[in-house]
Design a protein around this motif. Sequence first.
Motif, short mmCIF file in Angstrom:
data_model
loop_
_atom_site.label_atom_id
_atom_site.label_comp_id
_atom_site.label_asym_id
_atom_site.label_seq_id
_atom_site.Cartn_x
_atom_site.Cartn_y
_atom_site.Cartn_z
N CYS A 173 0.85 -1.18 0.00
CA CYS A 173 0.00 0.00 0.00
C CYS A 173 0.89 1.23 0.00
N ASP A 174 0.26 2.39 -0.08
CA ASP A 174 1.00 3.65 -0.12
C ASP A 174 1.66 3.92 1.23
N PRO A 175 2.97 4.20 1.25
CA PRO A 175 3.66 4.39 2.53
C PRO A 175 3.18 5.61 3.31
N PHE A 176 2.76 6.67 2.61
CA PHE A 176 2.28 7.86 3.30
C PHE A 176 0.96 7.56 4.02
N GLU A 177 0.06 6.84 3.35
CA GLU A 177 -1.20 6.48 3.99
C GLU A 177 -0.97 5.45 5.09
N ALA A 178 0.00 4.56 4.90
CA ALA A 178 0.34 3.60 5.95
C ALA A 178 0.85 4.32 7.19
N GLN A 179 1.66 5.36 6.98
CA GLN A 179 2.16 6.15 8.10
C GLN A 179 1.00 6.77 8.87
N LEU A 180 0.05 7.36 8.15
CA LEU A 180 -1.09 8.00 8.79
C LEU A 180 -1.93 6.98 9.56
N ALA A 181 -2.15 5.81 8.94
CA ALA A 181 -2.92 4.76 9.62
C ALA A 181 -2.23 4.33 10.91
N GLY A 182 -0.90 4.21 10.86
CA GLY A 182 -0.17 3.84 12.07
C GLY A 182 -0.28 4.88 13.15
N LEU A 183 -0.31 6.15 12.78
CA LEU A 183 -0.39 7.22 13.76
C LEU A 183 -1.75 7.29 14.44
N VAL A 184 -2.83 6.99 13.70
CA VAL A 184 -4.19 7.18 14.25
C VAL A 184 -4.85 5.89 14.69
N GLY A 185 -4.19 4.74 14.48
CA GLY A 185 -4.85 3.45 14.67
C GLY A 185 -5.38 3.19 16.06
N TYR A 186 -4.78 3.80 17.09
CA TYR A 186 -5.23 3.56 18.46
C TYR A 186 -5.72 4.84 19.13
N SER A 206 -5.12 -2.90 5.81
CA SER A 206 -5.52 -3.47 7.09
C SER A 206 -4.49 -4.45 7.60
N ARG A 207 -3.97 -5.29 6.71
CA ARG A 207 -2.97 -6.28 7.12
C ARG A 207 -1.67 -5.60 7.54
N VAL A 208 -1.28 -4.56 6.80
CA VAL A 208 -0.08 -3.81 7.18
C VAL A 208 -0.26 -3.16 8.55
N LEU A 209 -1.41 -2.54 8.76
CA LEU A 209 -1.67 -1.88 10.03
C LEU A 209 -1.68 -2.88 11.17
N HIS A 210 -2.33 -4.02 10.98
CA HIS A 210 -2.39 -5.04 12.03
C HIS A 210 -0.99 -5.52 12.40
N ALA A 211 -0.19 -5.85 11.40
CA ALA A 211 1.16 -6.34 11.68
C ALA A 211 2.00 -5.26 12.35
N ALA A 212 1.89 -4.02 11.87
CA ALA A 212 2.66 -2.93 12.44
C ALA A 212 2.27 -2.68 13.89
N GLN A 213 0.99 -2.74 14.18
CA GLN A 213 0.53 -2.54 15.55
C GLN A 213 1.11 -3.60 16.47
N ARG A 214 1.11 -4.84 16.03
CA ARG A 214 1.59 -5.92 16.89
C ARG A 214 3.09 -5.84 17.11
N LEU A 215 3.85 -5.53 16.07
CA LEU A 215 5.29 -5.37 16.24
C LEU A 215 5.59 -4.17 17.14
#
Length: 342
Positions: free
Chosen positions: A205-218, A288-297
């Motif tokens: 997925c797009d790294p910029f959107e992945a970054q934003l998802a990681g920042l707001v996920g919780y 979603s899969r990227v966010l899930h894995a990133a959150q767990r790591l």
Amino acid sequence: MGYWWRFFARERGPATPAPRPAALGRDTSASLDDTGLRSLTCNDVEERFHRFILNLPVNAGDHANLGREQVLLQRLGELCDSGRFDVRTLPRMPTVLPQLMRAMKSDNLNGAQLANLIRRDPVLVGEVMRVTGSVAYRTAHPIGSLQHAVVLLGQVGLRHVVSVYVMKPILMASAGANGQVIGQRLWDHAERCAHAAVFLSKGQCDPFEAQLAGLVGYTGLGAMARLLDKDLGQSLPACSPAFIAGCARIAARLSVQAGRHWDLPPVVLDALVEHAETMPEAMEQPMSRVLHAAQRLAMCQQLTEHGLLDGEAGYTDNAITQFPAQLLARCRQDLRQNFAQP
């Protein structure tokens, strides 16, 4: 994407790790996975993480009041699902942020175009000018315009401002007696999660959107903390694993409400919705899969830093193991290098 590692590997003040509780030593019942790291169940790690973030006791012991917990969960769920939770109480996110994130994906935008976007938000203008006026960016000639400041920052510096000076105050805004502690822990996790999400996003997925998802996920956990500590006016000297899991589910739904309130990009919002409504192993969207894995790591990294998880412990579930084991191992090593406390 090499500049991302420099972007996230900023200066961090020294911190004293919390002492390792005796009950959370090495999990001898766990098996070894093919990364050579000791594996724990997803429930174990998630419970430890949510107790840590919400500043709740590590173990329920014999004091958990299941009846009281059920009443609290019911009230929390009603606040979330009945429309009675006022999203206007959520911290403000600049409306220009999603547009700015999309704009920074282009290498063709010049300083004038980025300055025109930033100019739409006075708070963001103030932060850009304040940062470029600091010692780190001080030049022989005064900065005479916003465009000059944007050019001086460059894209890497501008992303730094967007994440640190926009997202950090949002996550640090948890109210209540434990607000500062919880807010700092939320931000620490967001940093690590965003870093891991960018690492894992290649080809997904797009790294910029992945970054934003990681920042707001919780972000929903901050709202959960306010509800527990302020709106409900109740303390929880001890709580059961079932209560922690219930709070996590409600917090995920609050994250979706926050995402809609902030008008996040559709792909980021869809990932938050899938996290709230779908079991991890059934997630279909790459984001979603990227966010899930990133959150767990990120969970593992943060808990390890505070002595709440064995440094050699791994983390596996059906969703995270969809990624190659070597990629997960490299991502975890990168997190250690960038975030492990000295």
